[in-house]
Write a protein that holds these residues in place. Structure first.
Motif, PDB file in Angstrom:
ATOM      1  N   LYS A 144      -7.389  -8.741   2.065  1.00 23.91           N
ATOM      2  CA  LYS A 144      -8.273  -9.488   1.163  1.00 23.91           C
ATOM      3  C   LYS A 144      -7.496  -9.795  -0.108  1.00 23.91           C
ATOM      4  CE  LYS A 144     -12.650  -7.578   2.886  1.00 23.91           C
ATOM      5  NZ  LYS A 144     -13.896  -6.850   2.513  1.00 23.91           N
ATOM      6  N   PRO A 145      -6.631 -10.820  -0.061  1.00 24.85           N
ATOM      7  CA  PRO A 145      -5.748 -11.096  -1.190  1.00 24.85           C
ATOM      8  C   PRO A 145      -6.498 -11.587  -2.412  1.00 24.85           C
ATOM      9  CG  PRO A 145      -5.628 -12.851   0.423  1.00 24.85           C
ATOM     10  CD  PRO A 145      -6.449 -11.768   1.051  1.00 24.85           C
ATOM     11  N   ALA A 146      -5.791 -11.577  -3.533  1.00 28.74           N
ATOM     12  CA  ALA A 146      -6.394 -12.018  -4.797  1.00 28.74           C
ATOM     13  C   ALA A 146      -6.887 -13.449  -4.693  1.00 28.74           C
ATOM     14  CB  ALA A 146      -5.361 -11.885  -5.922  1.00 28.74           C
ATOM     15  N   GLU A 147      -6.132 -14.276  -4.004  1.00 30.73           N
ATOM     16  CA  GLU A 147      -6.533 -15.662  -3.779  1.00 30.73           C
ATOM     17  C   GLU A 147      -6.575 -15.901  -2.281  1.00 30.73           C
ATOM     18  OE1 GLU A 147      -5.187 -20.189  -5.096  1.00 30.73           O
ATOM     19  OE2 GLU A 147      -4.129 -18.427  -5.875  1.00 30.73           O
ATOM     20  N   ALA A 206       3.641 -21.038   1.942  1.00 36.19           N
ATOM     21  CA  ALA A 206       4.461 -20.122   1.146  1.00 36.19           C
ATOM     22  C   ALA A 206       4.961 -18.959   1.988  1.00 36.19           C
ATOM     23  CB  ALA A 206       3.652 -19.587  -0.039  1.00 36.19           C
ATOM     24  N   ALA A 207       6.064 -18.367   1.521  1.00 42.02           N
ATOM     25  CA  ALA A 207       6.633 -17.163   2.137  1.00 42.02           C
ATOM     26  C   ALA A 207       6.781 -16.103   1.055  1.00 42.02           C
ATOM     27  CB  ALA A 207       7.981 -17.472   2.761  1.00 42.02           C
ATOM     28  N   TYR A 208       6.269 -14.901   1.312  1.00 42.64           N
ATOM     29  CA  TYR A 208       6.377 -13.784   0.372  1.00 42.64           C
ATOM     30  C   TYR A 208       7.416 -12.826   0.949  1.00 42.64           C
ATOM     31  CZ  TYR A 208       2.251 -15.631  -1.934  1.00 42.64           C
ATOM     32  OH  TYR A 208       1.367 -16.439  -2.617  1.00 42.64           O
ATOM     33  N   THR A 209       8.600 -12.823   0.342  1.00 44.94           N
ATOM     34  CA  THR A 209       9.746 -12.162   0.958  1.00 44.94           C
ATOM     35  C   THR A 209      10.204 -10.888   0.257  1.00 44.94           C
ATOM     36  OG1 THR A 209      11.261 -13.537  -0.337  1.00 44.94           O
ATOM     37  CG2 THR A 209      10.599 -14.371   1.832  1.00 44.94           C
ATOM     38  N   SER A 210       9.578 -10.528  -0.845  1.00 40.12           N
ATOM     39  CA  SER A 210       9.977  -9.306  -1.552  1.00 40.12           C
ATOM     40  C   SER A 210       8.773  -8.394  -1.733  1.00 40.12           C
ATOM     41  CB  SER A 210      10.575  -9.640  -2.918  1.00 40.12           C
ATOM     42  OG  SER A 210       9.573 -10.127  -3.798  1.00 40.12           O
ATOM     43  N   PHE A 211       9.059  -7.131  -2.045  1.00 35.73           N
ATOM     44  CA  PHE A 211       7.991  -6.168  -2.269  1.00 35.73           C
ATOM     45  C   PHE A 211       7.125  -6.587  -3.452  1.00 35.73           C
ATOM     46  CE2 PHE A 211       6.457  -2.108  -4.117  1.00 35.73           C
ATOM     47  CZ  PHE A 211       5.695  -1.673  -3.035  1.00 35.73           C
ATOM     48  N   GLU A 212       7.749  -7.051  -4.528  1.00 35.19           N
ATOM     49  CA  GLU A 212       6.995  -7.472  -5.707  1.00 35.19           C
ATOM     50  C   GLU A 212       6.142  -8.708  -5.403  1.00 35.19           C
ATOM     51  OE1 GLU A 212       6.576  -5.884  -8.511  1.00 35.19           O
ATOM     52  OE2 GLU A 212       7.815  -4.276  -7.680  1.00 35.19           O
ATOM     53  N   LEU A 255       4.897  -9.473  -2.509  1.00 36.29           N
ATOM     54  CA  LEU A 255       3.784  -9.009  -1.680  1.00 36.29           C
ATOM     55  C   LEU A 255       2.694  -8.393  -2.543  1.00 36.29           C
ATOM     56  CD1 LEU A 255       2.561  -8.368   1.134  1.00 36.29           C
ATOM     57  CD2 LEU A 255       3.870  -6.218   1.080  1.00 36.29           C
ATOM     58  N   LYS A 256       3.068  -7.609  -3.539  1.00 34.43           N
ATOM     59  CA  LYS A 256       2.087  -7.004  -4.438  1.00 34.43           C
ATOM     60  C   LYS A 256       1.287  -8.079  -5.183  1.00 34.43           C
ATOM     61  CE  LYS A 256       3.425  -3.583  -7.043  1.00 34.43           C
ATOM     62  NZ  LYS A 256       4.254  -2.723  -7.922  1.00 34.43           N
ATOM     63  N   ARG A 257       1.979  -9.132  -5.626  1.00 28.29           N
ATOM     64  CA  ARG A 257       1.280 -10.209  -6.320  1.00 28.29           C
ATOM     65  C   ARG A 257       0.291 -10.912  -5.390  1.00 28.29           C
ATOM     66  NH1 ARG A 257       6.488 -11.165  -8.387  1.00 28.29           N
ATOM     67  NH2 ARG A 257       6.779 -12.916  -6.945  1.00 28.29           N
ATOM     68  N   TYR A 258       0.676 -11.094  -4.148  1.00 26.67           N
ATOM     69  CA  TYR A 258      -0.209 -11.752  -3.190  1.00 26.67           C
ATOM     70  C   TYR A 258      -1.452 -10.905  -2.917  1.00 26.67           C
ATOM     71  CZ  TYR A 258      -2.064 -13.129   1.356  1.00 26.67           C
ATOM     72  OH  TYR A 258      -2.912 -13.483   2.379  1.00 26.67           O
ATOM     73  N   LEU A 259      -1.267  -9.609  -2.728  1.00 24.37           N
ATOM     74  CA  LEU A 259      -2.394  -8.740  -2.384  1.00 24.37           C
ATOM     75  C   LEU A 259      -3.320  -8.526  -3.579  1.00 24.37           C
ATOM     76  CD1 LEU A 259      -0.576  -6.026  -0.222  1.00 24.37           C
ATOM     77  CD2 LEU A 259      -2.026  -7.900   0.598  1.00 24.37           C
ATOM     78  N   GLU A 265      -0.038   1.061  -6.945  1.00 23.46           N
ATOM     79  CA  GLU A 265       0.898   2.117  -7.314  1.00 23.46           C
ATOM     80  C   GLU A 265       1.038   3.080  -6.144  1.00 23.46           C
ATOM     81  OE1 GLU A 265      -0.330   2.261 -12.048  1.00 23.46           O
ATOM     82  OE2 GLU A 265      -1.443   3.454 -10.569  1.00 23.46           O
ATOM     83  N   LEU A 266       2.265   3.427  -5.799  1.00 20.88           N
ATOM     84  CA  LEU A 266       2.530   4.317  -4.663  1.00 20.88           C
ATOM     85  C   LEU A 266       3.114   5.629  -5.164  1.00 20.88           C
ATOM     86  CD1 LEU A 266       2.833   1.242  -3.522  1.00 20.88           C
ATOM     87  CD2 LEU A 266       3.780   2.380  -1.533  1.00 20.88           C
ATOM     88  N   THR A 267       2.533   6.719  -4.703  1.00 22.24           N
ATOM     89  CA  THR A 267       2.998   8.045  -5.089  1.00 22.24           C
ATOM     90  C   THR A 267       3.113   8.911  -3.844  1.00 22.24           C
ATOM     91  OG1 THR A 267       1.793   7.861  -7.181  1.00 22.24           O
ATOM     92  CG2 THR A 267       2.558  10.057  -6.534  1.00 22.24           C
TER      93      THR A 267
END
Length: 465
Positions: free
Chosen positions: A76-79, A155-161, A163-167, A233-235
Protein backbone atom coordinates in the motif's frame (compact mmCIF):
# COMPACT_ATOMS: atom_id res chain seq x y z
CA UNK A 1 44.47 -31.07 -18.53
CA UNK A 2 45.14 -34.76 -19.22
CA UNK A 3 43.26 -36.96 -16.69
CA UNK A 4 46.45 -38.66 -15.50
CA UNK A 5 47.96 -35.27 -14.59
CA UNK A 6 45.25 -34.60 -12.01
CA UNK A 7 45.72 -38.02 -10.41
CA UNK A 8 49.48 -37.61 -10.26
CA UNK A 9 49.03 -34.16 -8.72
CA UNK A 10 46.72 -35.63 -6.09
CA UNK A 11 49.25 -38.38 -5.34
CA UNK A 12 52.13 -35.91 -4.93
CA UNK A 13 50.02 -33.61 -2.74
CA UNK A 14 48.84 -36.42 -0.49
CA UNK A 15 52.34 -37.90 -0.26
CA UNK A 16 53.55 -34.67 1.27
CA UNK A 17 51.09 -35.08 4.16
CA UNK A 18 51.75 -38.79 4.78
CA UNK A 19 54.51 -40.93 6.17
CA UNK A 20 53.14 -43.97 4.33
CA UNK A 21 54.13 -43.98 0.63
CA UNK A 22 51.35 -43.74 -1.94
CA UNK A 23 50.83 -45.93 -4.98
CA UNK A 24 48.42 -45.59 -7.89
CA UNK A 25 45.92 -48.45 -7.99
CA UNK A 26 45.14 -50.37 -11.14
CA UNK A 27 41.88 -48.45 -11.55
CA UNK A 28 43.68 -45.11 -11.44
CA UNK A 29 42.80 -44.46 -7.79
CA UNK A 30 45.14 -43.58 -4.94
CA UNK A 31 45.91 -45.89 -2.05
CA UNK A 32 48.39 -46.22 0.80
CA UNK A 33 50.99 -48.98 0.59
CA UNK A 34 49.65 -50.32 3.89
CA UNK A 35 46.03 -51.26 4.59
CA UNK A 36 46.29 -49.69 8.02
CA UNK A 37 45.47 -45.97 7.92
CA UNK A 38 48.16 -43.67 9.33
CA UNK A 39 47.47 -41.89 12.58
CA UNK A 40 45.94 -38.50 11.92
CA UNK A 41 47.65 -35.33 13.03
CA UNK A 42 46.53 -33.67 16.22
CA UNK A 43 43.10 -32.16 15.72
CA UNK A 44 41.89 -28.74 16.74
CA UNK A 45 38.47 -28.94 18.36
CA UNK A 46 36.00 -26.50 16.90
CA UNK A 47 34.61 -23.96 19.34
CA UNK A 48 31.00 -24.59 20.17
CA UNK A 49 28.64 -21.69 19.56
CA UNK A 50 27.10 -20.81 22.90
CA UNK A 51 23.87 -19.54 21.39
CA UNK A 52 20.73 -21.64 21.62
CA UNK A 53 19.84 -23.36 18.33
CA UNK A 54 16.98 -21.55 16.61
CA UNK A 55 13.48 -22.97 16.28
CA UNK A 56 10.36 -21.91 14.42
CA UNK A 57 9.05 -18.70 16.09
CA UNK A 58 5.62 -18.68 17.74
CA UNK A 59 2.90 -16.18 16.91
CA UNK A 60 4.24 -15.64 13.38
CA UNK A 61 2.82 -16.45 9.95
CA UNK A 62 4.50 -17.26 6.66
CA UNK A 63 5.07 -14.29 4.36
CA UNK A 64 2.77 -13.81 1.37
CA UNK A 65 4.42 -15.33 -1.70
CA UNK A 66 3.77 -16.00 -5.36
CA UNK A 67 5.23 -19.01 -7.14
CA UNK A 68 8.61 -17.37 -7.74
CA UNK A 69 9.09 -15.27 -4.62
CA UNK A 70 7.71 -12.62 -2.27
CA UNK A 71 4.29 -11.27 -3.28
CA UNK A 72 3.75 -7.57 -3.96
CA UNK A 73 -0.05 -7.75 -3.87
CA UNK A 74 -0.18 -6.52 -0.26
CA UNK A 75 1.73 -3.30 -0.81
CA UNK A 76 0.00 0.00 0.00
CA UNK A 77 2.41 2.67 -1.24
CA UNK A 78 2.24 6.35 -0.38
CA UNK A 79 0.96 7.05 -3.87
CA UNK A 80 -1.11 4.17 -5.34
CA UNK A 81 -0.05 2.72 -8.67
CA UNK A 82 -1.90 0.79 -11.38
CA UNK A 83 0.68 -1.95 -11.51
CA UNK A 84 3.77 -3.04 -9.54
CA UNK A 85 6.20 -5.83 -10.27
CA UNK A 86 9.20 -7.23 -8.40
CA UNK A 87 11.94 -8.03 -10.88
CA UNK A 88 15.25 -9.86 -10.63
CA UNK A 89 18.42 -8.85 -12.49
CA UNK A 90 21.09 -11.45 -13.27
CA UNK A 91 24.43 -10.13 -14.53
CA UNK A 92 28.06 -11.10 -14.93
CA UNK A 93 30.31 -10.32 -11.94
CA UNK A 94 33.01 -7.64 -11.84
CA UNK A 95 30.82 -5.02 -13.48
CA UNK A 96 29.83 -7.29 -16.35
CA UNK A 97 26.81 -6.94 -18.59
CA UNK A 98 23.25 -7.82 -17.65
CA UNK A 99 22.07 -11.28 -18.66
CA UNK A 100 18.42 -11.47 -17.68
CA UNK A 101 15.66 -9.32 -16.25
CA UNK A 102 12.79 -11.49 -15.03
CA UNK A 103 9.59 -10.81 -13.06
CA UNK A 104 9.17 -12.74 -9.80
CA UNK A 105 5.74 -11.36 -8.74
CA UNK A 106 3.28 -8.67 -9.81
CA UNK A 107 0.02 -7.00 -8.83
CA UNK A 108 -2.50 -4.86 -10.71
CA UNK A 109 -2.97 -4.16 -14.41
CA UNK A 110 -0.11 -2.59 -16.34
CA UNK A 111 -0.92 0.87 -17.77
CA UNK A 112 -4.58 0.60 -16.67
CA UNK A 113 -5.09 4.39 -16.47
CA UNK A 114 -2.50 5.46 -19.05
CA UNK A 115 -3.57 7.96 -21.70
CA UNK A 116 -1.60 6.00 -24.29
CA UNK A 117 -1.59 2.38 -23.06
CA UNK A 118 0.57 0.96 -25.85
CA UNK A 119 3.33 3.53 -25.32
CA UNK A 120 3.14 2.89 -21.59
CA UNK A 121 3.43 -0.88 -22.07
CA UNK A 122 6.36 -0.44 -24.42
CA UNK A 123 8.15 1.76 -21.88
CA UNK A 124 7.50 -0.83 -19.17
CA UNK A 125 8.84 -3.62 -21.36
CA UNK A 126 11.99 -1.65 -22.15
CA UNK A 127 12.89 -0.66 -18.57
CA UNK A 128 16.56 -1.53 -18.40
CA UNK A 129 18.28 -0.73 -15.09
CA UNK A 130 21.73 -2.29 -14.80
CA UNK A 131 21.48 -2.98 -11.06
CA UNK A 132 18.96 -3.08 -8.24
CA UNK A 133 18.83 -3.36 -4.47
CA UNK A 134 20.38 -6.18 -2.36
CA UNK A 135 22.94 -7.18 -4.97
CA UNK A 136 24.83 -10.38 -4.22
CA UNK A 137 27.41 -12.23 -6.34
CA UNK A 138 27.63 -16.04 -5.71
CA UNK A 139 29.18 -16.30 -8.34
CA UNK A 140 26.68 -14.63 -10.72
CA UNK A 141 25.39 -11.28 -9.48
CA UNK A 142 21.70 -11.03 -8.57
CA UNK A 143 19.74 -7.94 -7.52
CA UNK A 144 16.10 -6.80 -7.48
CA UNK A 145 14.03 -3.73 -8.30
CA UNK A 146 10.39 -2.62 -8.44
CA UNK A 147 8.83 -1.68 -11.78
CA UNK A 148 5.50 0.19 -11.78
CA UNK A 149 3.05 2.15 -13.84
CA UNK A 150 0.94 5.03 -12.55
CA UNK A 151 -1.13 6.76 -15.22
CA UNK A 152 1.39 7.58 -17.95
CA UNK A 153 4.32 7.25 -15.58
CA UNK A 154 6.61 4.22 -15.87
CA UNK A 155 9.28 3.97 -13.17
CA UNK A 156 11.92 1.66 -11.71
CA UNK A 157 12.90 1.77 -8.02
CA UNK A 158 16.40 0.34 -7.92
CA UNK A 159 17.84 1.32 -4.54
CA UNK A 160 16.91 0.69 -0.92
CA UNK A 161 16.27 4.41 -0.35
CA UNK A 162 14.09 4.63 -3.47
CA UNK A 163 12.08 1.65 -2.27
CA UNK A 164 11.51 3.34 1.10
CA UNK A 165 10.26 6.48 -0.64
CA UNK A 166 7.86 4.44 -2.75
CA UNK A 167 6.43 2.52 0.20
CA UNK A 168 6.12 5.52 2.51
CA UNK A 169 4.64 4.45 5.83
CA UNK A 170 5.03 0.69 6.44
CA UNK A 171 1.41 -0.33 7.00
CA UNK A 172 1.26 -3.99 5.95
CA UNK A 173 3.16 -7.20 6.61
CA UNK A 174 4.15 -7.61 2.91
CA UNK A 175 5.71 -4.12 3.01
CA UNK A 176 7.70 -4.99 6.13
CA UNK A 177 8.90 -8.27 4.60
CA UNK A 178 9.89 -6.62 1.32
CA UNK A 179 11.83 -3.90 3.14
CA UNK A 180 13.68 -6.49 5.26
CA UNK A 181 14.41 -8.51 2.11
CA UNK A 182 15.73 -5.41 0.33
CA UNK A 183 17.97 -4.74 3.33
CA UNK A 184 19.68 -8.13 2.88
CA UNK A 185 17.51 -10.57 4.87
CA UNK A 186 16.85 -13.88 3.11
CA UNK A 187 13.19 -14.83 3.53
CA UNK A 188 11.76 -18.19 2.46
CA UNK A 189 8.11 -18.90 1.83
CA UNK A 190 7.63 -22.38 3.32
CA UNK A 191 9.47 -22.51 6.65
CA UNK A 192 8.68 -20.39 9.72
CA UNK A 193 12.24 -21.00 10.88
CA UNK A 194 13.61 -19.12 7.84
CA UNK A 195 10.75 -16.86 6.80
CA UNK A 196 8.01 -15.38 9.03
CA UNK A 197 6.32 -12.12 9.98
CA UNK A 198 4.29 -10.86 12.96
CA UNK A 199 2.33 -7.63 13.56
CA UNK A 200 3.07 -6.03 16.93
CA UNK A 201 0.61 -4.09 19.10
CA UNK A 202 2.24 -0.74 18.31
CA UNK A 203 1.65 -1.28 14.59
CA UNK A 204 5.24 -2.21 13.79
CA UNK A 205 6.33 -5.62 12.50
CA UNK A 206 8.89 -8.28 13.25
CA UNK A 207 10.29 -10.20 10.28
CA UNK A 208 12.23 -13.45 10.64
CA UNK A 209 14.69 -14.59 7.97
CA UNK A 210 18.27 -15.77 7.61
CA UNK A 211 21.67 -14.27 6.94
CA UNK A 212 24.89 -16.02 6.04
CA UNK A 213 25.47 -19.42 4.57
CA UNK A 214 27.35 -22.48 5.74
CA UNK A 215 29.07 -23.06 2.44
CA UNK A 216 29.81 -19.68 0.93
CA UNK A 217 31.71 -16.64 2.17
CA UNK A 218 29.94 -16.38 5.52
CA UNK A 219 30.97 -18.77 8.25
CA UNK A 220 27.54 -19.69 9.62
CA UNK A 221 23.81 -19.48 8.92
CA UNK A 222 21.87 -17.32 11.40
CA UNK A 223 18.18 -16.82 12.03
CA UNK A 224 17.71 -13.05 12.26
CA UNK A 225 14.68 -11.13 13.55
CA UNK A 226 14.26 -7.53 12.40
CA UNK A 227 11.82 -4.98 13.77
CA UNK A 228 10.35 -2.77 11.04
CA UNK A 229 8.60 0.40 12.18
CA UNK A 230 5.98 2.45 10.36
CA UNK A 231 8.75 4.97 9.55
CA UNK A 232 10.71 2.25 7.71
CA UNK A 233 13.31 1.98 10.47
CA UNK A 234 14.93 -1.46 10.78
CA UNK A 235 16.43 -2.74 14.01
CA UNK A 236 17.92 -6.17 14.65
CA UNK A 237 16.07 -7.73 17.58
CA UNK A 238 17.61 -11.18 17.73
CA UNK A 239 20.31 -13.24 16.01
CA UNK A 240 20.41 -16.99 16.69
CA UNK A 241 22.68 -19.63 15.22
CA UNK A 242 20.79 -21.93 12.86
CA UNK A 243 23.77 -23.91 11.61
CA UNK A 244 27.54 -23.51 11.96
CA UNK A 245 29.85 -23.55 8.97
CA UNK A 246 29.77 -26.91 7.20
CA UNK A 247 33.29 -28.42 7.15
CA UNK A 248 32.25 -30.49 4.12
CA UNK A 249 31.26 -27.53 1.99
CA UNK A 250 34.28 -27.85 -0.29
CA UNK A 251 32.93 -31.20 -1.56
CA UNK A 252 30.32 -31.55 -4.24
CA UNK A 253 28.95 -29.45 -7.08
CA UNK A 254 26.35 -26.96 -5.83
CA UNK A 255 23.67 -26.06 -8.37
CA UNK A 256 22.59 -22.49 -9.00
CA UNK A 257 19.41 -21.88 -6.98
CA UNK A 258 20.37 -24.13 -4.03
CA UNK A 259 18.70 -22.96 -0.80
CA UNK A 260 20.59 -23.00 2.47
CA UNK A 261 19.99 -26.26 4.30
CA UNK A 262 17.94 -26.30 7.48
CA UNK A 263 19.37 -27.05 10.89
CA UNK A 264 20.49 -30.62 11.66
CA UNK A 265 19.36 -31.56 15.17
CA UNK A 266 22.09 -33.95 16.30
CA UNK A 267 24.63 -33.94 19.13
CA UNK A 268 27.22 -35.84 17.09
CA UNK A 269 29.57 -33.81 14.90
CA UNK A 270 29.86 -36.87 12.64
CA UNK A 271 26.09 -37.07 12.32
CA UNK A 272 25.80 -33.39 11.42
CA UNK A 273 28.69 -33.67 8.98
CA UNK A 274 27.31 -36.61 7.01
CA UNK A 275 23.77 -35.20 7.06
CA UNK A 276 25.10 -32.03 5.41
CA UNK A 277 27.23 -34.12 3.07
CA UNK A 278 24.14 -36.08 2.00
CA UNK A 279 22.30 -32.80 1.37
CA UNK A 280 25.11 -31.57 -0.90
CA UNK A 281 25.40 -34.92 -2.68
CA UNK A 282 21.67 -34.81 -3.40
CA UNK A 283 22.07 -31.27 -4.72
CA UNK A 284 24.88 -32.51 -6.97
CA UNK A 285 22.45 -34.93 -8.64
CA UNK A 286 20.37 -31.97 -9.76
CA UNK A 287 23.50 -30.07 -10.76
CA UNK A 288 24.78 -32.81 -13.07
CA UNK A 289 21.40 -33.52 -14.63
CA UNK A 290 21.03 -29.82 -15.41
CA UNK A 291 24.62 -29.73 -16.68
CA UNK A 292 23.92 -32.57 -19.11
CA UNK A 293 20.91 -30.73 -20.54
CA UNK A 294 22.86 -27.50 -20.87
CA UNK A 295 25.85 -29.16 -22.51
CA UNK A 296 23.56 -30.73 -25.08
CA UNK A 297 21.79 -27.40 -25.67
CA UNK A 298 25.10 -25.69 -26.37
CA UNK A 299 26.34 -28.37 -28.76
CA UNK A 300 28.75 -30.37 -26.59
CA UNK A 301 29.82 -33.77 -27.85
CA UNK A 302 28.13 -36.96 -26.71
CA UNK A 303 31.06 -37.98 -24.49
CA UNK A 304 30.75 -34.89 -22.28
CA UNK A 305 26.96 -35.24 -22.05
CA UNK A 306 27.21 -38.93 -21.14
CA UNK A 307 29.88 -38.22 -18.53
CA UNK A 308 27.63 -35.62 -16.88
CA UNK A 309 24.78 -38.16 -16.74
CA UNK A 310 27.08 -40.83 -15.30
CA UNK A 311 28.20 -38.33 -12.66
CA UNK A 312 24.58 -37.80 -11.62
CA UNK A 313 24.23 -41.57 -11.17
CA UNK A 314 27.40 -41.55 -9.02
CA UNK A 315 25.89 -38.83 -6.84
CA UNK A 316 22.82 -40.99 -6.20
CA UNK A 317 25.11 -43.61 -4.63
CA UNK A 318 26.99 -40.94 -2.70
CA UNK A 319 23.71 -39.58 -1.32
CA UNK A 320 22.66 -43.06 -0.19
CA UNK A 321 26.03 -43.76 1.44
CA UNK A 322 26.20 -40.39 3.20
CA UNK A 323 22.60 -40.70 4.40
CA UNK A 324 23.38 -44.14 5.83
CA UNK A 325 26.37 -42.73 7.72
CA UNK A 326 24.31 -39.79 8.96
CA UNK A 327 21.65 -42.16 10.31
CA UNK A 328 24.32 -44.30 11.94
CA UNK A 329 25.40 -41.25 13.97
CA UNK A 330 21.84 -40.16 14.76
CA UNK A 331 21.14 -37.49 12.12
CA UNK A 332 18.89 -36.98 9.12
CA UNK A 333 19.80 -34.90 6.02
CA UNK A 334 17.97 -31.56 5.65
CA UNK A 335 15.27 -31.25 3.01
CA UNK A 336 16.65 -30.30 -0.40
CA UNK A 337 15.35 -27.08 -2.02
CA UNK A 338 16.65 -26.02 -5.43
CA UNK A 339 15.03 -23.37 -7.60
CA UNK A 340 15.01 -24.10 -11.33
CA UNK A 341 16.67 -21.17 -13.11
CA UNK A 342 15.84 -20.16 -16.69
CA UNK A 343 17.98 -21.37 -19.59
CA UNK A 344 21.56 -20.16 -19.21
CA UNK A 345 24.14 -18.94 -21.70
CA UNK A 346 27.34 -20.90 -22.36
CA UNK A 347 29.27 -18.34 -20.33
CA UNK A 348 26.98 -18.85 -17.32
CA UNK A 349 27.43 -22.63 -17.56
CA UNK A 350 31.21 -22.20 -17.85
CA UNK A 351 31.29 -19.79 -14.91
CA UNK A 352 29.50 -22.24 -12.61
CA UNK A 353 31.79 -25.03 -13.85
CA UNK A 354 34.86 -22.90 -13.06
CA UNK A 355 33.76 -22.23 -9.48
CA UNK A 356 31.95 -25.43 -8.58
CA UNK A 357 33.87 -27.94 -10.71
CA UNK A 358 37.41 -26.78 -11.43
CA UNK A 359 37.80 -25.21 -7.99
CA UNK A 360 35.53 -26.61 -5.27
CA UNK A 361 34.90 -30.09 -6.67
CA UNK A 362 38.58 -30.55 -7.56
CA UNK A 363 39.57 -29.65 -4.01
CA UNK A 364 36.77 -31.88 -2.68
CA UNK A 365 38.09 -34.88 -4.63
CA UNK A 366 41.52 -34.41 -3.07
CA UNK A 367 39.95 -34.23 0.41
CA UNK A 368 37.98 -37.43 -0.27
CA UNK A 369 41.26 -39.25 -1.01
CA UNK A 370 42.71 -37.86 2.22
CA UNK A 371 39.70 -39.21 4.13
CA UNK A 372 40.08 -42.60 2.45
CA UNK A 373 43.64 -42.75 3.79
CA UNK A 374 43.22 -41.13 7.21
CA UNK A 375 39.77 -42.00 8.60
CA UNK A 376 40.09 -44.22 11.67
CA UNK A 377 36.48 -45.41 11.27
CA UNK A 378 36.62 -48.40 8.91
CA UNK A 379 33.11 -47.84 7.54
CA UNK A 380 33.83 -44.18 6.73
CA UNK A 381 37.17 -45.13 5.22
CA UNK A 382 35.50 -47.58 2.85
CA UNK A 383 32.80 -45.13 1.79
CA UNK A 384 35.31 -42.37 1.13
CA UNK A 385 37.50 -44.72 -0.92
CA UNK A 386 34.60 -45.27 -3.30
CA UNK A 387 33.54 -41.62 -3.33
CA UNK A 388 37.12 -40.39 -3.90
CA UNK A 389 37.45 -42.26 -7.19
CA UNK A 390 34.08 -40.99 -8.43
CA UNK A 391 34.84 -37.40 -7.41
CA UNK A 392 38.17 -37.53 -9.21
CA UNK A 393 36.35 -38.45 -12.42
CA UNK A 394 33.92 -35.57 -11.79
CA UNK A 395 36.85 -33.17 -11.39
CA UNK A 396 38.35 -34.48 -14.64
CA UNK A 397 35.01 -33.85 -16.34
CA UNK A 398 35.00 -30.28 -15.01
CA UNK A 399 38.37 -29.60 -16.60
CA UNK A 400 37.28 -31.23 -19.87
CA UNK A 401 34.23 -28.94 -19.95
CA UNK A 402 36.49 -26.00 -19.16
CA UNK A 403 38.69 -26.76 -22.19
CA UNK A 404 35.66 -27.24 -24.45
CA UNK A 405 33.97 -24.02 -23.31
CA UNK A 406 37.12 -21.88 -23.55
CA UNK A 407 37.34 -22.55 -27.28
CA UNK A 408 33.86 -21.08 -27.73
CA UNK A 409 34.06 -18.03 -25.45
CA UNK A 410 35.41 -14.57 -26.15
CA UNK A 411 38.62 -13.31 -24.54
CA UNK A 412 36.72 -10.95 -22.17
CA UNK A 413 34.57 -13.91 -21.07
CA UNK A 414 37.67 -16.08 -20.51
CA UNK A 415 39.17 -13.26 -18.47
CA UNK A 416 36.01 -13.16 -16.34
CA UNK A 417 36.37 -16.91 -15.71
CA UNK A 418 39.95 -16.42 -14.53
CA UNK A 419 38.87 -13.70 -12.12
CA UNK A 420 36.01 -15.86 -10.83
CA UNK A 421 38.39 -18.75 -10.19
CA UNK A 422 40.75 -16.51 -8.20
CA UNK A 423 37.81 -15.28 -6.15
CA UNK A 424 36.59 -18.86 -5.58
CA UNK A 425 40.04 -19.90 -4.37
CA UNK A 426 40.17 -17.01 -1.89
CA UNK A 427 36.70 -17.87 -0.60
CA UNK A 428 37.75 -21.48 -0.16
CA UNK A 429 40.90 -20.37 1.66
CA UNK A 430 38.82 -18.43 4.21
CA UNK A 431 36.53 -21.41 4.77
CA UNK A 432 39.40 -23.86 5.26
CA UNK A 433 41.02 -21.69 7.92
CA UNK A 434 38.17 -22.53 10.32
CA UNK A 435 39.02 -25.14 13.03
CA UNK A 436 37.46 -28.59 12.78
CA UNK A 437 35.88 -30.82 15.35
CA UNK A 438 38.37 -33.43 16.63
CA UNK A 439 36.06 -36.34 15.72
CA UNK A 440 35.82 -35.14 12.13
CA UNK A 441 39.61 -35.16 11.84
CA UNK A 442 40.19 -38.44 13.66
CA UNK A 443 37.21 -40.58 12.72
CA UNK A 444 36.21 -39.07 9.34
CA UNK A 445 39.74 -38.22 8.21
CA UNK A 446 39.10 -34.59 7.32
CA UNK A 447 42.30 -32.53 7.07
CA UNK A 448 43.21 -30.04 9.77
CA UNK A 449 43.28 -26.37 8.70
CA UNK A 450 47.06 -26.63 8.33
CA UNK A 451 46.89 -29.65 6.02
CA UNK A 452 43.96 -28.14 4.12
CA UNK A 453 46.00 -24.98 3.54
CA UNK A 454 48.89 -27.05 2.17
CA UNK A 455 46.49 -28.84 -0.20
CA UNK A 456 45.11 -25.53 -1.43
CA UNK A 457 48.61 -24.12 -1.95
CA UNK A 458 49.63 -27.16 -4.01
CA UNK A 459 46.56 -26.92 -6.22
CA UNK A 460 46.99 -23.18 -6.58
CA UNK A 461 50.64 -23.55 -7.55
CA UNK A 462 50.33 -26.46 -9.99
CA UNK A 463 46.75 -26.29 -11.26
CA UNK A 464 45.03 -22.94 -10.76
CA UNK A 465 47.96 -20.61 -11.52
Amino acid sequence: MHPSRLRLLFARTLRASLVTPLVLTGGGGIAAASDKPPAPREATRQKQDKKTPAKGPTGYVLPACDDDGLAVSGLKPAEPSDFVQLRRIDRYPHGGKKLKDTATSSSGTACATATHPEECKSALEHLDPSRGFRERCEPMCVSYYLALTRGDEVAAYTSFEALKRYLGSIDTAPEAVLLAFANGLDVTCDSLEQGAVKTLRDGSFQVVGTQGHTCWEESSLYQVTLKVTAKAELTEVRRTLLKPRDPNCGVGRRPDGLHAAGNVDCDSALGRHFAQAAHLEAASIRAFLRLREELARHGANEALCDAALASAVDEVRHTEESTRLARRFGALPPRLQVEEPPARSLFEVALENTVEGCTRETYGALVAHHQALHARDEDIRGVMSRIAEDETRHAELSWAIDRWAHERLSEPERASLRRARRQAVETLREELAQPRDADLVAQAGLPTPEVAASFLSALERELWA
